[in-house]
Enzyme design. Structure first.
Site, short mmCIF file in Angstrom:
data_model
loop_
_atom_site.label_atom_id
_atom_site.label_comp_id
_atom_site.label_asym_id
_atom_site.label_seq_id
_atom_site.Cartn_x
_atom_site.Cartn_y
_atom_site.Cartn_z
N GLU A 65 0.83 -1.21 0.00
CA GLU A 65 0.00 0.00 0.00
C GLU A 65 0.87 1.26 0.00
O GLU A 65 0.60 2.22 -0.73
CB GLU A 65 -0.91 0.02 1.23
CG GLU A 65 -1.92 -1.11 1.29
CD GLU A 65 -1.38 -2.33 2.03
OE1 GLU A 65 -2.18 -3.12 2.52
OE2 GLU A 65 -0.14 -2.48 2.10
N PRO A 268 11.06 -15.35 1.95
CA PRO A 268 9.86 -15.38 2.80
C PRO A 268 9.28 -13.99 2.99
O PRO A 268 10.01 -12.99 3.04
CB PRO A 268 10.37 -15.96 4.12
CG PRO A 268 11.85 -15.71 4.11
CD PRO A 268 12.27 -15.74 2.67
N ARG A 269 7.98 -13.93 3.05
CA ARG A 269 7.29 -12.66 3.24
C ARG A 269 7.78 -11.94 4.49
O ARG A 269 7.91 -10.72 4.53
CB ARG A 269 5.78 -12.89 3.32
CG ARG A 269 4.95 -11.63 3.51
CD ARG A 269 4.98 -10.75 2.28
NE ARG A 269 4.04 -9.63 2.38
CZ ARG A 269 3.89 -8.72 1.45
NH1 ARG A 269 4.60 -8.80 0.33
NH2 ARG A 269 3.03 -7.73 1.60
N GLY A 310 14.12 -5.10 1.28
CA GLY A 310 14.41 -4.12 0.25
C GLY A 310 15.26 -4.61 -0.89
O GLY A 310 15.82 -3.80 -1.64
N GLU A 311 15.35 -5.94 -1.09
CA GLU A 311 16.19 -6.47 -2.15
C GLU A 311 15.43 -7.24 -3.23
O GLU A 311 16.03 -7.89 -4.07
CB GLU A 311 17.28 -7.38 -1.58
CG GLU A 311 18.33 -6.64 -0.77
CD GLU A 311 19.60 -7.46 -0.60
OE1 GLU A 311 20.64 -7.06 -1.14
OE2 GLU A 311 19.51 -8.51 0.08
N ASN A 335 1.19 -8.96 -4.49
CA ASN A 335 1.23 -8.18 -5.72
C ASN A 335 2.24 -8.75 -6.73
O ASN A 335 3.44 -8.78 -6.46
CB ASN A 335 1.61 -6.74 -5.34
CG ASN A 335 1.71 -5.82 -6.52
OD1 ASN A 335 1.36 -6.19 -7.64
ND2 ASN A 335 2.20 -4.62 -6.28
N PRO A 336 1.77 -9.16 -7.92
CA PRO A 336 2.69 -9.68 -8.95
C PRO A 336 3.17 -8.62 -9.93
O PRO A 336 3.84 -8.94 -10.91
CB PRO A 336 1.82 -10.71 -9.67
CG PRO A 336 0.46 -10.10 -9.65
CD PRO A 336 0.36 -9.33 -8.34
N GLU A 338 5.36 -6.15 -9.63
CA GLU A 338 6.80 -5.90 -9.66
C GLU A 338 7.55 -6.91 -10.53
O GLU A 338 8.32 -6.52 -11.41
CB GLU A 338 7.35 -5.87 -8.24
CG GLU A 338 6.87 -4.66 -7.44
CD GLU A 338 7.43 -4.61 -6.04
OE1 GLU A 338 7.98 -5.64 -5.59
OE2 GLU A 338 7.32 -3.56 -5.39
#
Length: 429
Positions: A65, A268-269, A310-311, A335-336, A338
């Protein structure tokens, strides 16, 4: 507008529960879910001075978001406005810190306790508030209304599940939505649900996530890792949840004979689960490396665990095939967009209700493929790794599908233009 009884009751209850909320915050801090150095921000204590001039408050709950709001933040700062960006998670704070334009600052959003919200608004004094998707916190909504600060929902979502839940409290949700100056919805379905629940001014502007720039990556890091894994078949399981890492490991074992140099990357998320994921790989007899320990994926690495923040821009660029997590596990799908923008062929499971529109568009364009189980995932990964032309065609179709759905940023800015003018004038509603 007079504060209704239901709002006063909620305010009284949440104020009375404040000691328990403080206990919850400290429990979350012990668990690593709150930033130890910035815990006061969750109680409305600012850690930075307010910028001079007129200020817009922009809020997104978590990673996706908040990142989708960055183009809006950039447009606002270009117009000469200061912007306060808030979010509620440590990972989002780390990501946002790297992407904020000059003129914008980040703080953690205060919990929806009357004293915390009042303290927050007393310091920041926003001229306009923009909240993303479905962030509807009663004390915050009413406090903004009482101070005559316009509140706009951008990239608005109202899932079928949330809609059914709110239908049980029709007066409560109507009372809240009536205080939004404007609701800008992602889809026609979202707009219809918001309108039926009582939002008086609703428009469809599309999904901001289609316009968000892809995550960046250091070109030197891309070149370095590309050299280390050159010649190896590579695939990535991104933003995974429990059960999905086991699936990725099972796929690796199933394909190891056909692809003896296979490298499986698992991100992993929640990065703190890195040790757990590496242990799963070791239990399966595979050699695992962890990014957080500074270990590069050498020739002996079977499973590379990306347990850093952030990678993802780096690893999407390295992986021609990506399984999006939260879709095999019943989470609802992440979200796909990216990986689609960065040239990956996308695989996903059946659980995509959190982003149904996006996955439907990708599937229809043949830029993504649904797999039902581990066996289906293994077949799809095997076919794509063995057919470079098919992989490139899927990746190209995914990128074109996402590009065709853009334009939400322009439509959103056009819709909130009157409020931007008011904010620059310091006017109130």
């Amino acid at each position: 507008m007079r504060t209704p009884l239901i709002a006063r009751t909620y305010r009284t209850i949440t104020a009375a529960l404040e000691p328990g909320v403080i206990g919850l915050l400290y429990w979350r801090r012990r668990k690593g879910r709150e930033d130890r150095t910035r815990l006061g921000e969750r109680q409305g204590h600012p850690s930075r001075p307010r910028p001079k001039g007129h200020l817009v408050w922009v809020h997104g709950a978590s990673n996706g978001e908040t990142l989708s709001l960055m183009p809006i933040v950039e447009r606002l700062t270009q117009r000469g406005l200061s912007v306060l960006v808030t979010s509620g998670t440590r990972t989002s704070a780390a990501l946002i810190a790297r992407r904020l334009p000059p003129g914008a600052v980040h703080q953690y959003v205060p919990l929806d306790v009357p004293r915390y919200v009042r303290r927050f608004l007393d310091h920041w004094r926003p001229d306009l508030a923009l909240v993303a998707e479905s962030e509807i916190w009663p004390n915050t909504v009413f406090a903004l209304d009482e101070r005559q600060i316009p509140l706009v929902m951008v990239n608005g979502r109202m899932s079928d599940r949330s809609y059914r839940r709110w239908q049980r409290l029709p007066r409560a949700i109507r009372t809240l939505l009536e205080r939004f100056a404007l609701c800008l919805a992602q889809t026609t379905e979202d707009a219809e649900r918001l309108a039926r629940l009582g939002a008086p001014r609703v428009f469809v502007t599309g999904n901001l996530k289609f316009d968000a720039p892809p995550p960046p990556a250091d070109p030197r890091a891309v070149a370095h890792l590309s050299g280390l894994i050159a010649g190896r078949p590579v695939w990535l399981a991104a933003s995974t949840h429990p059960g999905e890492e086991s699936a990725a490991i099972a796929v690796h074992r199933a394909l190891a004979k056909r692809y003896p140099n296979l490298l499986t990357i698992v991100a992993p998320r929640h990065p703190q689960r890195g040790p757990e994921v590496a242990a799963l790989a070791a239990q399966a007899g595979l050699r695992a490396g962890r990014r957080s320990q500074g270990m590069p994926p050498d020739r002996a690495t079977d499973v590379y665990v990306v347990d850093t923040i952030g990678e993802m821009g780096l690893f999407y660029r390295l992986s021609p095939v990506v399984l999006m997590g939260g879709t095999l596990a019943p989470v609802g799908g992440h979200n796909p967009i990216e990986p689609a923008k960065l040239g990956s062929a996308i695989l996903h499971g059946p659980h995509v209700h959190n982003a149904a529109e996006i996955y439907a568009a990708l599937d229809e364009a043949r830029g993504a493929l649904m797999v039902k189980d581990n066996a289906g995932l293994a077949r799809a990964v095997s076919e794509l790794l063995g057919n470079a032309a098919l992989t490139r065609a899927m990746a190209r179709a995914a990128g074109e599908a996402v590009q065709a759905l853009g334009g939400a940023v322009d439509r959103t800015i056009q819709s909130i233009e009157p409020f931007i003018v008011q904010a620059k004038l310091g006017a109130r509603r």
